[in-house]
Scaffold this motif. Structure first.
Motif, short mmCIF file in Angstrom:
data_model
loop_
_atom_site.label_atom_id
_atom_site.label_comp_id
_atom_site.label_asym_id
_atom_site.label_seq_id
_atom_site.Cartn_x
_atom_site.Cartn_y
_atom_site.Cartn_z
N PHE A 30 0.83 -1.20 0.00
CA PHE A 30 0.00 0.00 0.00
C PHE A 30 0.87 1.25 0.00
CE2 PHE A 30 -1.84 3.53 2.31
CZ PHE A 30 -3.00 3.76 1.59
N TRP A 31 1.82 1.33 0.94
CA TRP A 31 2.64 2.53 1.07
C TRP A 31 3.62 2.69 -0.08
CZ3 TRP A 31 1.13 6.52 3.58
CH2 TRP A 31 0.26 6.36 4.66
N GLU A 77 3.02 1.80 -3.14
CA GLU A 77 2.18 2.32 -4.23
C GLU A 77 1.88 3.80 -3.99
OE1 GLU A 77 -2.35 1.81 -5.86
OE2 GLU A 77 -1.29 0.00 -5.24
N ARG A 78 1.59 4.15 -2.76
CA ARG A 78 1.26 5.54 -2.43
C ARG A 78 2.46 6.45 -2.69
NH1 ARG A 78 -2.33 7.61 2.05
NH2 ARG A 78 -2.46 9.79 1.48
N TYR A 79 3.64 6.06 -2.20
CA TYR A 79 4.84 6.87 -2.44
C TYR A 79 5.20 6.88 -3.92
CZ TYR A 79 5.97 7.93 2.40
OH TYR A 79 5.95 8.41 3.68
N GLY A 80 5.00 5.76 -4.60
CA GLY A 80 5.34 5.67 -6.01
C GLY A 80 4.42 6.47 -6.92
N SER A 81 3.28 6.92 -6.39
CA SER A 81 2.31 7.64 -7.20
C SER A 81 2.69 9.09 -7.44
CB SER A 81 0.92 7.58 -6.55
OG SER A 81 0.89 8.37 -5.37
N ARG A 82 3.72 9.57 -6.73
CA ARG A 82 4.17 10.94 -6.94
C ARG A 82 5.67 11.04 -6.67
NH1 ARG A 82 0.06 11.92 -2.48
NH2 ARG A 82 -1.18 12.08 -4.33
N GLU A 83 6.25 12.07 -7.23
CA GLU A 83 7.71 12.24 -7.10
C GLU A 83 8.13 12.47 -5.66
OE1 GLU A 83 11.01 15.40 -8.64
OE2 GLU A 83 9.43 14.82 -10.05
N ARG A 84 7.34 13.22 -4.93
CA ARG A 84 7.63 13.49 -3.52
C ARG A 84 6.32 13.59 -2.77
NH1 ARG A 84 10.78 18.83 -2.02
NH2 ARG A 84 8.73 19.71 -2.28
N MET A 85 6.23 12.89 -1.64
CA MET A 85 4.99 12.88 -0.87
C MET A 85 4.92 14.07 0.09
SD MET A 85 2.14 11.10 -0.18
CE MET A 85 2.49 9.48 -0.81
N GLY A 124 8.01 5.61 11.38
CA GLY A 124 7.28 6.09 10.22
C GLY A 124 8.00 7.28 9.62
N CYS A 125 9.29 7.12 9.35
CA CYS A 125 10.16 8.24 8.95
C CYS A 125 9.85 8.80 7.57
CB CYS A 125 11.62 7.84 9.04
SG CYS A 125 12.15 6.60 7.83
N GLY A 126 9.07 8.08 6.77
CA GLY A 126 8.73 8.60 5.45
C GLY A 126 9.97 8.92 4.64
N GLU A 127 9.99 10.11 4.05
CA GLU A 127 11.09 10.51 3.19
C GLU A 127 12.26 11.13 3.96
OE1 GLU A 127 8.60 11.31 -0.90
OE2 GLU A 127 8.33 12.70 0.78
N GLY A 149 15.88 5.60 11.40
CA GLY A 149 14.60 5.92 10.77
C GLY A 149 13.97 4.65 10.24
N VAL A 150 12.71 4.40 10.62
CA VAL A 150 12.02 3.17 10.25
C VAL A 150 10.76 3.51 9.47
CG1 VAL A 150 10.99 1.02 11.09
CG2 VAL A 150 12.86 2.10 12.37
N ASP A 151 10.57 2.83 8.35
CA ASP A 151 9.34 2.98 7.58
C ASP A 151 9.05 1.67 6.85
OD1 ASP A 151 7.67 5.69 6.67
OD2 ASP A 151 7.42 4.00 5.30
N VAL A 152 7.77 1.41 6.63
CA VAL A 152 7.35 0.19 5.96
C VAL A 152 7.62 0.24 4.45
CG1 VAL A 152 4.95 0.90 5.55
CG2 VAL A 152 5.49 -1.55 5.88
N SER A 153 7.71 1.42 3.90
CA SER A 153 7.85 1.58 2.46
C SER A 153 9.31 1.61 2.02
CB SER A 153 7.17 2.87 1.99
OG SER A 153 7.51 3.17 0.65
N ALA A 154 9.69 0.69 1.17
CA ALA A 154 11.04 0.69 0.60
C ALA A 154 11.27 1.96 -0.21
CB ALA A 154 11.26 -0.56 -0.25
N THR A 155 10.24 2.42 -0.90
CA THR A 155 10.35 3.65 -1.69
C THR A 155 10.64 4.84 -0.79
OG1 THR A 155 8.78 2.76 -3.31
CG2 THR A 155 9.13 5.15 -3.34
N ALA A 156 9.94 4.93 0.33
CA ALA A 156 10.16 6.04 1.26
C ALA A 156 11.57 5.97 1.84
CB ALA A 156 9.13 6.00 2.38
N VAL A 157 12.01 4.80 2.25
CA VAL A 157 13.35 4.65 2.85
C VAL A 157 14.43 5.00 1.83
CG1 VAL A 157 14.97 2.97 3.82
CG2 VAL A 157 12.60 3.02 4.62
N GLU A 158 14.25 4.59 0.59
CA GLU A 158 15.21 4.94 -0.47
C GLU A 158 15.26 6.46 -0.66
OE1 GLU A 158 15.11 4.48 -5.22
OE2 GLU A 158 15.13 2.57 -4.13
#
Length: 177
Positions: free
Chosen positions: A40-41, A43-51, A76-79, A95-104
């Motif tokens: 879910f996250w 996909e959410r982060y991947g839907s835009r260049e920056r959240m 939930g460190c996000g970006e 920093g911990v987040d479920v989204s690999a996209t956010a962590v990257e």
């Protein structure tokens, strides 16, 4: 205020929490399995260049800016804006987040801002089941909300258990209507 938990309420449009490109309307994900959180996250982060805005949350800046640096945990460190801000002030941050996209994106943000290697450890993990292996002088959970099923209370209880003696717990949330 050593050993105290800090909670700050914020609502949409208040300084420190940028809702640009993000809204809570139209989200009906109740019943989404916790195991689907990463998908879910991502996909959410991947839907835009920056959240998010790339700026640290203002309540964090206001409440933590005077503290002596130590070890910090950002749930939930996000970006990564809060982690980068803390690291720039001498904190050693996880920093911990479920989204690999956010962590990257967080790691890229830290590199662009010149955060030294080793100052921030990025962890991709589902907070629903992740347990901190250490204690921290600061544990921060800024806007740790989810439109899908998320055991927030249990996560925050574990977060409180990860605060070192004399440390601080900062929970910043949207106010209840």
């Amino acid at each position: 205020m050593p050993g105290e938990a800090h909670e700050a309420a914020a609502t949409a449009g208040r300084p420190g929490h940028d809702h640009a490109g993000h809204d809570h309307a139209g989200h009906d994900h109740a019943g989404t399995a916790v195991g689907d959180a990463a998908a879910f996250w991502d996909e959410r982060y991947g839907s835009r260049e920056r959240m998010w805005s790339g700026r640290p949350n203002q309540p964090l800046v206001d409440l933590v800016g005077h503290l002596a640096p130590g070890r910090a945990l950002d749930l939930g460190c996000g970006e990564g804006a809060d982690c980068v801000w803390l690291a720039s002030r001498g904190w050693t941050v996880t920093g911990v987040d479920v989204s690999a996209t956010a962590v990257e994106r967080a790691a890229e943000h830290a590199a662009r801002r010149g955060v030294p290697d080793g100052r921030v450890t990025w962890v991709r993990a589902d907070l629903a089941s992740w347990e901190p292996a250490a204690t921290f002088d600061l544990v921060s959970a800024c806007f740790l909300h989810s439109p899908i099923d998320f055991p927030r209370s249990a996560v925050l209880r574990r977060a409180a258990g990860a605060v070192a003696r004399g440390g601080h717990l900062l929970v910043v949330s949207h106010a209840e209507a």
